[in-house]
Design a protein around this motif. Structure first.
Motif, PDB file in Angstrom:
ATOM      1  N   LEU A  25      11.062   6.814  -6.117  1.00 35.49           N
ATOM      2  CA  LEU A  25      11.798   5.779  -5.895  1.00 35.49           C
ATOM      3  C   LEU A  25      13.083   6.083  -5.211  1.00 35.49           C
ATOM      4  O   LEU A  25      13.992   6.840  -6.124  1.00 35.49           O
ATOM      5  CB  LEU A  25      11.791   4.684  -7.100  1.00 35.49           C
TER       6      LEU A  25
ATOM      7  N   SER B  85       4.086   7.766  -8.326  1.00 32.39           N
ATOM      8  CA  SER B  85       4.856   7.425  -7.305  1.00 32.39           C
ATOM      9  C   SER B  85       6.150   6.871  -7.498  1.00 32.39           C
ATOM     10  O   SER B  85       7.000   6.906  -6.645  1.00 32.39           O
ATOM     11  CB  SER B  85       4.092   6.598  -6.102  1.00 32.39           C
TER      12      SER B  85
ATOM     13  N   SER C 102      -0.075   0.326  -1.085  1.00 33.47           N
ATOM     14  CA  SER C 102       0.557   0.661  -0.044  1.00 33.47           C
ATOM     15  C   SER C 102       1.692  -0.229   0.232  1.00 33.47           C
ATOM     16  O   SER C 102       2.817   0.064   1.053  1.00 33.47           O
ATOM     17  CB  SER C 102      -0.224   0.555   1.423  1.00 33.47           C
ATOM     18  N   HIS C 103       1.782  -1.302  -0.561  1.00 35.39           N
ATOM     19  CA  HIS C 103       3.029  -2.297  -0.605  1.00 35.39           C
ATOM     20  C   HIS C 103       4.346  -1.458  -1.071  1.00 35.39           C
ATOM     21  O   HIS C 103       4.125  -0.726  -1.980  1.00 35.39           O
ATOM     22  CB  HIS C 103       2.691  -3.408  -1.486  1.00 35.39           C
ATOM     23  N   SER C 104       5.483  -1.755  -0.511  1.00 39.90           N
ATOM     24  CA  SER C 104       6.658  -1.020  -0.455  1.00 39.90           C
ATOM     25  C   SER C 104       7.266  -1.251  -2.010  1.00 39.90           C
ATOM     26  O   SER C 104       8.082  -0.411  -2.403  1.00 39.90           O
ATOM     27  CB  SER C 104       7.788  -1.254   0.320  1.00 39.90           C
ATOM     28  N   ALA C 105       6.522  -2.244  -2.961  1.00 42.22           N
ATOM     29  CA  ALA C 105       7.527  -2.571  -4.151  1.00 42.22           C
ATOM     30  C   ALA C 105       6.413  -2.278  -5.296  1.00 42.22           C
ATOM     31  O   ALA C 105       6.651  -2.733  -6.414  1.00 42.22           O
ATOM     32  CB  ALA C 105       7.813  -3.928  -4.164  1.00 42.22           C
TER      33      ALA C 105
ATOM     34  N   PHE D 262       4.133   0.790  -7.338  1.00 41.18           N
ATOM     35  CA  PHE D 262       4.140   2.082  -7.565  1.00 41.18           C
ATOM     36  C   PHE D 262       3.037   2.116  -8.597  1.00 41.18           C
ATOM     37  O   PHE D 262       3.020   1.499  -9.452  1.00 41.18           O
ATOM     38  CB  PHE D 262       5.680   2.315  -8.145  1.00 41.18           C
TER      39      PHE D 262
END
Ligand code: FAD
Length: 186
Positions: A171, A167, A158-161, A163
């Motif tokens: 980006l 996913s 779930s961390h934005s950095a 993937f």
């Protein structure tokens, strides 16, 4: 609930499902392919082989243009953002989907869109995104449902950095650096 009946029902329209469906139809079987995606091609076309190779090809071309002295005569190096490069890949995906969809139509393979789940050994229910359910029956079934990226419990996706290979295609910025982590063989 509509009833359909086939000699072979293939679940999954990736390369495995497509190959099996085309082979069976050439033997004179009545064949259906079910995929939960609205567009044919499976994860191969939408998330794996095709987007990754289309992206690589675009980046290669950009690097060639930027690093070959010959091109300096026509202009300065140019850089595209990740979303721009991704747009170029989307046109390749569209062509692939068109080709595959025509192939099913030409070979009279019926396609059904929705998530298939077995009701009994000779019948699946196919649930579309809008909740409609239809029943598809077959003498034989072939499961070609592919795979999805492994997400180890100790990594916070779930961390934005962070993937996975699916996913990362969504980006919306261009990272300056990428740290690639491969999970060791299980
Ligand atoms: C980033 C990346 C790069 C890759 N690059 C290459 C490469 O260069 N060369 C190469 O050979 N391979 C490559 N691969 C591997 C290749 O993509 C897979 O081997 C291939 O997609 C497997 O095909 P498949 O037909 O088994 O399944 P998939 O292509 O995964 O298709 C399965 C389909 O079944 C659908 N499905 C699943 N469950 C259901 C259900 N219950 N009901 C309805 N539909 C369902 C899925 O939504 C999907 O559309 C790559 C993979 C990734 C992730």
């Amino acid at each position: 609930m509509t009833d359909f009946s086939y000699d072979l029902v293939v679940i999954g329209s990736g390369p495995a499902g497509e190959g099996a469906a085309m082979n069976a139809v050439k033997q004179g079987w009545r064949v259906a392919v079910i995929d939960e995606r609205h567009q044919a091609g499976g994860s191969c076309t939408h998330l794996g082989t095709i987007p990754s190779k289309a992206l690589r090809q675009s980046v290669r071309r950009m690097m060639q243009y930027n690093t070959m002295p010959m091109f300096r005569a026509v202009g300065e190096p140019k850089w595209f953002s990740f979303p721009e490069v991704m747009k170029a890949a989307e046109s390749v995906i569209t062509k692939q989907v068109e080709g595959r969809t025509k192939g099913y139509a030409r070979n009279r393979v019926q396609t059904h869109i929705g998530r298939a789940s077995f009701v009994n050994p000779h019948e699946v229910s196919v649930t579309s995104r809008d909740g409609k359910v239809l029943s598809v029956a077959g003498k034989h079934f072939l499961l070609a449902t592919g795979s999805s990226p492994y997400r180890p419990d100790d990594i916070d996706f779930s961390h934005s950095a962070i993937f996975d290979s699916d996913s990362i295609l969504g980006l919306d910025s261009t990272p300056r650096n990428i740290l690639l982590s491969m999970v060791p063989e299980l």
